[in-house]
Design an enzyme around this catalytic site. Structure first.
Site, PDB file in Angstrom:
ATOM      1  N   ASN A 123       0.884  -1.165   0.000  1.00 59.10           N
ATOM      2  CA  ASN A 123       0.000   0.000   0.000  1.00 59.10           C
ATOM      3  C   ASN A 123       0.919   1.211   0.000  1.00 59.10           C
ATOM      4  OD1 ASN A 123      -1.765   2.069   0.465  1.00 59.10           O
ATOM      5  ND2 ASN A 123      -2.324   1.444   2.549  1.00 59.10           N
ATOM      6  N   TRP A 124       1.035   1.812  -1.171  1.00 59.72           N
ATOM      7  CA  TRP A 124       2.012   2.906  -1.318  1.00 59.72           C
ATOM      8  C   TRP A 124       1.568   4.189  -0.621  1.00 59.72           C
ATOM      9  CZ3 TRP A 124       4.084   2.922  -7.106  1.00 59.72           C
ATOM     10  CH2 TRP A 124       4.739   1.699  -7.348  1.00 59.72           C
ATOM     11  N   LYS A 125       0.305   4.286  -0.295  1.00 57.22           N
ATOM     12  CA  LYS A 125      -0.255   5.496   0.329  1.00 57.22           C
ATOM     13  C   LYS A 125      -0.001   6.710  -0.579  1.00 57.22           C
ATOM     14  CE  LYS A 125       0.101   3.224   4.754  1.00 57.22           C
ATOM     15  NZ  LYS A 125       0.274   3.277   6.190  1.00 57.22           N
ATOM     16  N   HIS A 209      -9.244   1.577   5.083  1.00 56.11           N
ATOM     17  CA  HIS A 209      -7.948   1.719   5.751  1.00 56.11           C
ATOM     18  C   HIS A 209      -8.101   2.669   6.941  1.00 56.11           C
ATOM     19  CE1 HIS A 209      -3.771   2.692   6.537  1.00 56.11           C
ATOM     20  NE2 HIS A 209      -3.479   1.569   5.914  1.00 56.11           N
ATOM     21  N   GLU A 211      -6.367   4.984   7.969  1.00 50.86           N
ATOM     22  CA  GLU A 211      -6.100   6.398   7.672  1.00 50.86           C
ATOM     23  C   GLU A 211      -7.327   7.056   7.030  1.00 50.86           C
ATOM     24  OE1 GLU A 211      -2.499   5.638   5.517  1.00 50.86           O
ATOM     25  OE2 GLU A 211      -1.525   5.076   7.396  1.00 50.86           O
ATOM     26  N   GLU A 281      -5.114  -4.742  10.537  1.00 52.60           N
ATOM     27  CA  GLU A 281      -4.090  -3.723  10.747  1.00 52.60           C
ATOM     28  C   GLU A 281      -4.347  -3.011  12.080  1.00 52.60           C
ATOM     29  OE1 GLU A 281      -2.295  -2.659   6.593  1.00 52.60           O
ATOM     30  OE2 GLU A 281      -3.624  -1.101   7.302  1.00 52.60           O
ATOM     31  N   GLY A 287       2.825   2.414  10.675  1.00 53.16           N
ATOM     32  CA  GLY A 287       3.797   3.493  10.498  1.00 53.16           C
ATOM     33  C   GLY A 287       4.496   3.899  11.778  1.00 53.16           C
ATOM     34  N   SER A 327       3.732  -2.014  10.193  1.00 53.19           N
ATOM     35  CA  SER A 327       5.180  -2.106  10.397  1.00 53.19           C
ATOM     36  C   SER A 327       5.744  -3.485  10.040  1.00 53.19           C
ATOM     37  CB  SER A 327       5.553  -1.713  11.828  1.00 53.19           C
ATOM     38  OG  SER A 327       5.171  -0.375  12.086  1.00 53.19           O
ATOM     39  N   GLY A 348       3.026  -1.096   4.110  1.00 45.88           N
ATOM     40  CA  GLY A 348       3.149   0.322   3.777  1.00 45.88           C
ATOM     41  C   GLY A 348       4.583   0.664   3.433  1.00 45.88           C
ATOM     42  N   GLY A 349       5.280   1.240   4.392  1.00 46.32           N
ATOM     43  CA  GLY A 349       6.646   1.748   4.190  1.00 46.32           C
ATOM     44  C   GLY A 349       7.579   0.792   3.457  1.00 46.32           C
TER      45      GLY A 349
HETATM   46  P1  13P Z   1       3.310   0.427   7.515  1.00 47.38           P
HETATM   47  O1  13P Z   1       3.769  -0.889   6.947  1.00 47.38           O
HETATM   48  O2  13P Z   1       4.060   1.599   6.970  1.00 47.38           O
HETATM   49  O3  13P Z   1       3.243   0.389   9.010  1.00 47.38           O
HETATM   50  O4  13P Z   1       1.803   0.619   7.008  1.00 47.38           O
HETATM   51  C1  13P Z   1       0.933  -0.419   7.116  1.00 47.38           C
HETATM   52  C2  13P Z   1      -0.291  -0.069   6.382  1.00 47.38           C
HETATM   53  O5  13P Z   1      -1.004   0.843   6.752  1.00 47.38           O
HETATM   54  C3  13P Z   1      -0.609  -0.831   5.187  1.00 47.38           C
HETATM   55  O6  13P Z   1      -1.889  -0.553   4.743  1.00 47.38           O
END
Ligand code: 13P
Length: 367
Positions: A123-125, A209, A211, A281, A287, A327, A348-349
């Protein structure tokens, strides 16, 4: 009762619902009505119970070594935490029976895990311009080209979808979007519909999600509507659920997750559910560098599956891919995806670096 009932035994007595606590019970007991009796911390070793009605009896922390039950009605008996050395039912060792069951059950679960294809999705956000997206996917392609037992997905910003679809055409990398609106079309400035995504060739879409829930006021109700819209357009929704830190601290993780599952999938058929992926999640792990331990992830993913089993039945629940996200990185992925109910990850990251994302994919590939 707190007695030593040794060598006496009893015959044709009615001792229903009696409570024996810390008693030593030896001798022969025959044709008694002992239904509903409760034995706690008793020593029944060497006793012989014959032709007795023991329906609904409870045996808790009881030493049953060498005890004999013949011709008794043991229906509904609840035996917990008892010493069962040498105990047999019709010549079959109870210990061996339990061991056999546990192993088979574990194997069964592991086999079901193997039936589900692991999905590792990035998930590149809100990251990557088009040239950056192209470069990342070009780098990733050869690194994962031989992986065919893991579904690899990159969920990218809307502006990168066309680039991503072109770069990955004909490869084993699938493309997903990061959200979609629930209406088909109309006056919804700034929104993208599920049909628009499907028409482009997009396969997956991340929905609900944390966020989106946190910063854009999305609710379980709109997540449910989005999920239905995505399914109607032929997309595969990756529906995110997870508890906040204070919800975990208040010990209501399971309530929160059960509520999200029930509401997000409200009125969605079993056939449609099978097209969905669920991402667990925990919001406190996103994050933050604070990963849930593999056991914590397994516990909640297993709970999600159990909740689905109650709603849709065991067979459907066992077929659903449940990912962990929060994470997840090259260092912890192998342990997380080794768990029976963790069928991959939403990353994510670490999905923004081809090498790290590849290591995570390989962890699922080798796992
Ligand atoms: P991180 O891997 O950066 O913690 O993000 C997880 C995430 O929100 C994937 O959707």
């Amino acid at each position: 009762m707190n007695d030593k009932i040794t060598e006496h035994g009893a015959e044709s007595c009615c001792i229903t619902d009696a409570k024996f606590h810390s008693c030593e019970i030896k001798g022969e007991f025959s044709e008694n009505n002992m239904s509903g009796c409760r034995f706690e911390r008793c020593n029944l070793s060497g006793s012989a119970l014959a032709e007795s009605d023991m329906t609904g009896a409870v045996l808790d922390k009881v030493n049953l070594t060498g005890a004999e039950f013949t011709g008794c009605d043991l229906s509904g008996v609840n035996i917990s935490d008892c010493k069962l050395e040498g105990a047999e039912i019709d010549g079959i060792s109870i210990k061996e029976l339990i061991e056999f069951y546990k192993n088979n059950h574990k194997e069964n679960k592991a086999m079901k895990k193997n039936v589900r294809k692991a999905i590792i999705a990035g998930n590149w956000k809100m990251n990557k311009t088009r040239p950056e997206a192209k470069a990342l996917l070009e780098e990733l392609k050869p690194m994962v080209a031989d992986v065919n037992d893991v579904e690899i997905v990159a969920c990218v910003p809307f502006t990168n979808l066309e680039t991503a679809l072109n770069v990955t055409a004909g490869t084993n990398i699938k493309i997903g979007a990061e959200n979609c609106h629930f209406e088909k079309s109309g006056a919804f400035t700034g929104e993208i519909s599920a049909d628009m995504l499907a028409e482009m060739g997009v396969e997956y879409v991340v929905l609900g999600h944390s966020e989106r829930r946190q910063y854009f006021a999305e609710t379980d109700e709109t997540v449910n509507k989005r999920t239905k819209a995505a399914l109607a357009a032929g997309l595969k929704p990756i529906v995110c659920v997870g508890e906040l830190l204070w919800e975990r601290e208040c010990n209501i993780t399971e309530e929160v997750i059960a509520r999200q599952i029930k509401l997000d999938f409200y009125d969605i058929s079993a056939d449609d559910l099978k097209k969905c992926v669920i991402a667990y999640e925990p919001v406190w792990a996103i994050g933050t560098g604070k990963t849930a331990t593999a056991d914590q992830a397994e516990e909640v993913c297993a709970f999600i599956r159990a909740t689905l089993a109650k709603l849709y039945g065991e067979e459907v629940a066992e077929s659903i891919t449940i990912q962990y996200g929060g994470s997840m990185n090259a260092g912890n992925a192998a342990e997380l995806v080794s768990k029976t109910n963790v069928d991959g990850g939403l990353i994510g990251g670490a999905s923004l670096k081809a090498a790290d994302f590849t290591t995570i994919i390989m962890a699922a590939h080798n796992g």
